[in-house]
Design a protein around this motif. Structure first.
Motif, PDB file in Angstrom:
ATOM      1  N   LYS A 359       0.881  -1.018  -0.012  1.00 39.15           N
ATOM      2  CA  LYS A 359       0.013  -0.015   0.140  1.00 39.15           C
ATOM      3  C   LYS A 359       0.862   1.221   0.163  1.00 39.15           C
ATOM      4  N   VAL A 360       0.399   2.281  -0.542  1.00 42.59           N
ATOM      5  CA  VAL A 360       0.853   3.937  -0.490  1.00 42.59           C
ATOM      6  C   VAL A 360      -0.181   4.589   0.281  1.00 42.59           C
ATOM      7  N   ASP A 361       0.140   5.398   1.254  1.00 42.65           N
ATOM      8  CA  ASP A 361      -0.739   6.114   1.756  1.00 42.65           C
ATOM      9  C   ASP A 361      -0.107   7.668   1.553  1.00 42.65           C
ATOM     10  N   VAL A 362      -1.114   8.559   1.465  1.00 43.15           N
ATOM     11  CA  VAL A 362      -0.489   9.829   1.515  1.00 43.15           C
ATOM     12  C   VAL A 362      -1.265  10.906   2.607  1.00 43.15           C
ATOM     13  N   MET A 371      -4.401   8.722   3.806  1.00 40.55           N
ATOM     14  CA  MET A 371      -5.573   8.459   2.748  1.00 40.55           C
ATOM     15  C   MET A 371      -4.680   7.526   1.904  1.00 40.55           C
ATOM     16  N   PRO A 372      -5.488   6.306   1.679  1.00 44.69           N
ATOM     17  CA  PRO A 372      -4.960   5.479   0.870  1.00 44.69           C
ATOM     18  C   PRO A 372      -5.013   5.758  -0.448  1.00 44.69           C
ATOM     19  N   THR A 373      -3.944   5.232  -1.508  1.00 47.66           N
ATOM     20  CA  THR A 373      -3.984   5.519  -2.743  1.00 47.66           C
ATOM     21  C   THR A 373      -4.523   4.456  -3.665  1.00 47.66           C
ATOM     22  N   ASP A 374      -4.738   4.591  -4.818  1.00 50.14           N
ATOM     23  CA  ASP A 374      -4.974   3.446  -5.953  1.00 50.14           C
ATOM     24  C   ASP A 374      -3.382   2.938  -6.545  1.00 50.14           C
ATOM     25  N   LEU A 375      -3.183   1.731  -5.842  1.00 47.79           N
ATOM     26  CA  LEU A 375      -1.905   1.254  -5.995  1.00 47.79           C
ATOM     27  C   LEU A 375      -1.962   0.036  -7.208  1.00 47.79           C
ATOM     28  N   ALA A 376      -1.290   0.352  -8.139  1.00 50.92           N
ATOM     29  CA  ALA A 376      -1.220  -0.607  -9.560  1.00 50.92           C
ATOM     30  C   ALA A 376      -0.232  -1.920  -9.054  1.00 50.92           C
ATOM     31  N   PHE A 393      -8.290  19.714  -1.018  1.00 53.66           N
ATOM     32  CA  PHE A 393      -7.620  20.595   0.163  1.00 53.66           C
ATOM     33  C   PHE A 393      -8.904  21.440   0.747  1.00 53.66           C
ATOM     34  N   PRO A 394      -8.866  21.485   1.868  1.00 47.04           N
ATOM     35  CA  PRO A 394      -9.937  22.172   2.702  1.00 47.04           C
ATOM     36  C   PRO A 394     -10.059  23.788   2.160  1.00 47.04           C
ATOM     37  N   GLN A 395      -8.790  24.392   2.086  1.00 41.76           N
ATOM     38  CA  GLN A 395      -8.912  25.628   1.941  1.00 41.76           C
ATOM     39  C   GLN A 395      -7.531  26.233   1.112  1.00 41.76           C
ATOM     40  N   ALA A 396      -7.446  27.229   0.690  1.00 39.74           N
ATOM     41  CA  ALA A 396      -6.267  27.904   0.347  1.00 39.74           C
ATOM     42  C   ALA A 396      -5.103  27.896   1.330  1.00 39.74           C
ATOM     43  N   GLY A 397      -4.004  27.858   1.005  1.00 42.91           N
ATOM     44  CA  GLY A 397      -2.782  27.884   1.857  1.00 42.91           C
ATOM     45  C   GLY A 397      -1.695  27.118   1.600  1.00 42.91           C
ATOM     46  N   TYR A 398      -0.634  27.059   2.385  1.00 53.64           N
ATOM     47  CA  TYR A 398       0.488  26.149   2.124  1.00 53.64           C
ATOM     48  C   TYR A 398       0.088  24.745   2.567  1.00 53.64           C
ATOM     49  N   TYR A 399       0.581  23.712   1.744  1.00 57.29           N
ATOM     50  CA  TYR A 399       0.392  22.466   2.438  1.00 57.29           C
ATOM     51  C   TYR A 399       1.709  21.441   1.779  1.00 57.29           C
ATOM     52  N   GLU A 400       2.053  20.366   2.654  1.00 60.08           N
ATOM     53  CA  GLU A 400       2.931  19.706   2.018  1.00 60.08           C
ATOM     54  C   GLU A 400       2.177  18.238   1.759  1.00 60.08           C
ATOM     55  N   ILE A 401       2.345  17.606   0.673  1.00 56.86           N
ATOM     56  CA  ILE A 401       1.917  16.161   0.551  1.00 56.86           C
ATOM     57  C   ILE A 401       3.154  15.351   0.856  1.00 56.86           C
ATOM     58  N   TRP A 402       2.882  14.329   1.629  1.00 56.11           N
ATOM     59  CA  TRP A 402       3.494  13.242   2.091  1.00 56.11           C
ATOM     60  C   TRP A 402       3.076  11.947   1.704  1.00 56.11           C
ATOM     61  N   SER A 403       4.228  11.180   1.200  1.00 60.08           N
ATOM     62  CA  SER A 403       3.837   9.570   0.847  1.00 60.08           C
ATOM     63  C   SER A 403       4.560   8.633   1.637  1.00 60.08           C
ATOM     64  N   ARG A 404       3.970   7.551   1.914  1.00 57.52           N
ATOM     65  CA  ARG A 404       4.416   6.550   2.791  1.00 57.52           C
ATOM     66  C   ARG A 404       4.130   5.221   2.119  1.00 57.52           C
ATOM     67  N   ALA A 405       5.145   4.293   1.819  1.00 53.27           N
ATOM     68  CA  ALA A 405       4.804   3.138   1.232  1.00 53.27           C
ATOM     69  C   ALA A 405       4.896   2.048   2.235  1.00 53.27           C
ATOM     70  N   THR A 406       4.318   0.877   2.281  1.00 49.86           N
ATOM     71  CA  THR A 406       4.480  -0.171   3.035  1.00 49.86           C
ATOM     72  C   THR A 406       4.658  -1.482   2.007  1.00 49.86           C
ATOM     73  N   ASP A 407       5.668  -2.420   2.479  1.00 46.45           N
ATOM     74  CA  ASP A 407       5.963  -3.209   1.598  1.00 46.45           C
ATOM     75  C   ASP A 407       5.381  -4.873   1.882  1.00 46.45           C
ATOM     76  N   SER A 408       5.496  -5.915   1.208  1.00 45.60           N
ATOM     77  CA  SER A 408       4.765  -7.130   1.271  1.00 45.60           C
ATOM     78  C   SER A 408       5.304  -7.579   2.701  1.00 45.60           C
ATOM     79  N   ALA A 409       6.451  -7.406   3.173  1.00 38.58           N
ATOM     80  CA  ALA A 409       6.864  -7.790   4.569  1.00 38.58           C
ATOM     81  C   ALA A 409       6.436  -6.985   5.833  1.00 38.58           C
ATOM     82  N   GLY A 410       5.535  -5.726   5.576  1.00 40.35           N
ATOM     83  CA  GLY A 410       5.069  -4.948   6.512  1.00 40.35           C
ATOM     84  C   GLY A 410       5.927  -4.015   6.624  1.00 40.35           C
ATOM     85  N   ALA A 411       7.262  -3.372   5.996  1.00 38.20           N
ATOM     86  CA  ALA A 411       8.060  -2.621   6.216  1.00 38.20           C
ATOM     87  C   ALA A 411       7.513  -1.160   5.922  1.00 38.20           C
TER      88      ALA A 411
END
Length: 437
Positions: A359-362, A371-376, A393-411
């Motif tokens: 899975k990849v979440d952002v 939030m989960p992403t659509d992973l191919a 985004f809920p409103q105007a302003g500065y944001y950071e998008i972060w991504s986080r992956a989890t592999d088949s061994a749970g790392a």
């Protein structure tokens, strides 16, 4: 000459003149192997003459008259990143250049956008005609194979495979770690066509007791000494027998770019890119762990225990890097983008050594929620996996998008990784800044 910490665009790439400005006679010896004499003439012969002739595209009838430290005028505008588009040059000797993440947005990395990590100089002759690969060492039948032999004698396969430099992300370590200051772009996933290494080794016959391969290439050492190799790494014999380790002669259905190892290279997906020997000329089998250049000391090794930032670690406490860690990359939007409207399509890739991604979440709220992403799925084992998510985004302003992956061994990717002396294996979450209007 540019250093590892120096970053510049292709348009500002330094040419040979910049290198020759400081100490021209030393540059002569390093680049062309030329020896200078008291009359200030430089004797250019053998490999040095061949190298300069190859760069010029013609023989040099009066080469004996060239002064020491001389660079032909035809090379004044030589761009060390020919065939590459938009890459950031970190070093021009050897050539090392990374790809900005937004140029990696395609599911498969194009040849012009594939990063470059060299250890020596580019060989003067990279023609496929007459190229020969030797398989020897602890084998029953030593082999000498042309590229035509490889195509005729073994099954030809085409696989999408990830290559990533072990130092990708080094820029973000504090205190700084020595070496090329890669940020995010020392990675790519291209289609490689070739034959499986295991098929070639099986034909040669692997003798009992073999535990490691050893690889050699045609790239000259930066010193100009023909007896020295710039790099010679190897694999455990178990990894060498994996399905996704190729001896490749094509990249994305065409010849491999010169800077990426034309005409023949290894592709070892999931392990540090240094294992994927370029300009491949020899593979030999050993009954000990290979001890070639950049296999020992602290090269491509990390401490076997956590260390404090800046801590000195004895060499005997370092272990060889094998599989690369779980990682994700945001390729759209580009960092520091201005976003009009509250919704944006976020895209990227994820990979993890010799595992798959589960899975990849952002996150857009600094990791408070995800939030989960659509992973191919991967197009084949060894390829990265593409993911996407429409974020509102809920409103105007500065944001950071972060991504986080989890592999088949749970790392799972961490927010930050522990420091190590060489700056390897930084798999912290990718963060992209956006301004929402």
């Amino acid at each position: 000459m540019s250093k590892g910490a120096t970053m510049m665009t292709k348009s500002a790439a330094k040419n040979l003149f910049a290198f020759f400005e400081g100490d021209p006679e030393q540059a002569d010896r390093a680049v062309f192997g030329r020896e200078s004499y008291p009359d200030r003439r430089g004797f250019l012969g053998g490999a040095g003459l061949a190298a300069m002739g190859a760069m010029l595209g013609a023989a040099i009838p009066f080469h004996r008259n060239m002064p020491a430290g001389f660079v032909p005028a035809a090379l004044a505008d030589t761009d060390v990143l020919q065939g590459k588009d938009g890459l950031v040059l970190l070093n021009d000797r050897p050539i090392n250049a990374e790809t900005p993440p937004h140029l990696l947005d395609s599911p498969i990395t194009s040849n012009e956008h594939f990063f470059v990590r060299n250890n020596g100089n580019v060989p003067p002759d990279t023609s496929a005609n007459g190229w020969e690969l030797t398989i020897d060492g602890l084998v029953d039948t030593p082999l000498k194979l042309t590229i035509a032999d490889l195509k005729e004698q073994f099954e030809v396969v085409k696989l999408a495979l990830v290559i990533e430099c072990g130092g990708n992300g080094r820029f973000f370590f504090s205190p700084p770690a020595g070496g090329n200051q890669w940020t995010y772009g020392a990675v790519g996933c291209a289609y490689f066509t070739g034959v499986r290494l295991r098929d070639v080794l099986k034909k040669a016959g692997v003798k009992e007791g073999v535990i490691y391969t050893a690889h050699e290439g045609a790239d000259p050492h930066l010193s100009g000494d023909p007896a020295r190799l710039p790099i010679s790494r190897g694999l455990t014999i178990e990894k060498a027998m994996a399905d996704d380790v190729l001896i490749a002669f094509e990249m994305n259905d065409t010849e491999i770019p010169v800077l990426n190892g034309r005409p023949l290279r290894l592709v070892v997906s999931g392990w540090p890119g240094s294992c994927s020997q370029k300009w491949l000329t020899r593979i030999w089998l050993r009954d000990v762990v290979h001890d070639g250049p950049k296999m020992g000391g602290t090269s491509y090794r990390v401490p076997r225990y956590p260390v404090a930032p800046g801590q000195d670690v004895p060499e005997e406490d370092f272990d060889i890097i094998m599989r690369m860690p779980v990682k994700s990359l945001i390729t759209n939007p580009a960092t520091k983008s201005d976003v009009s409207g509250k919704a944006v399509d976020v895209r990227g890739h994820a990979w993890s050594g010799d595992r798959t991604i589960e899975k990849v979440d952002v996150s857009i709220d600094f990791g408070a929620s995800w939030m989960p992403t659509d992973l191919a799925p991967p197009v084949n084992f060894g390829a990265w996996q593409n993911w996407k998510k429409t974020v509102t985004f809920p409103q105007a302003g500065y944001y950071e998008i972060w991504s986080r992956a989890t592999d088949s061994a749970g790392a799972t990717q961490p927010y930050a990784v522990g420091w190590n002396p060489k700056g390897y294996l930084n798999n912290s979450m990718h963060r992209v800044a956006v301004n929402v209007a």
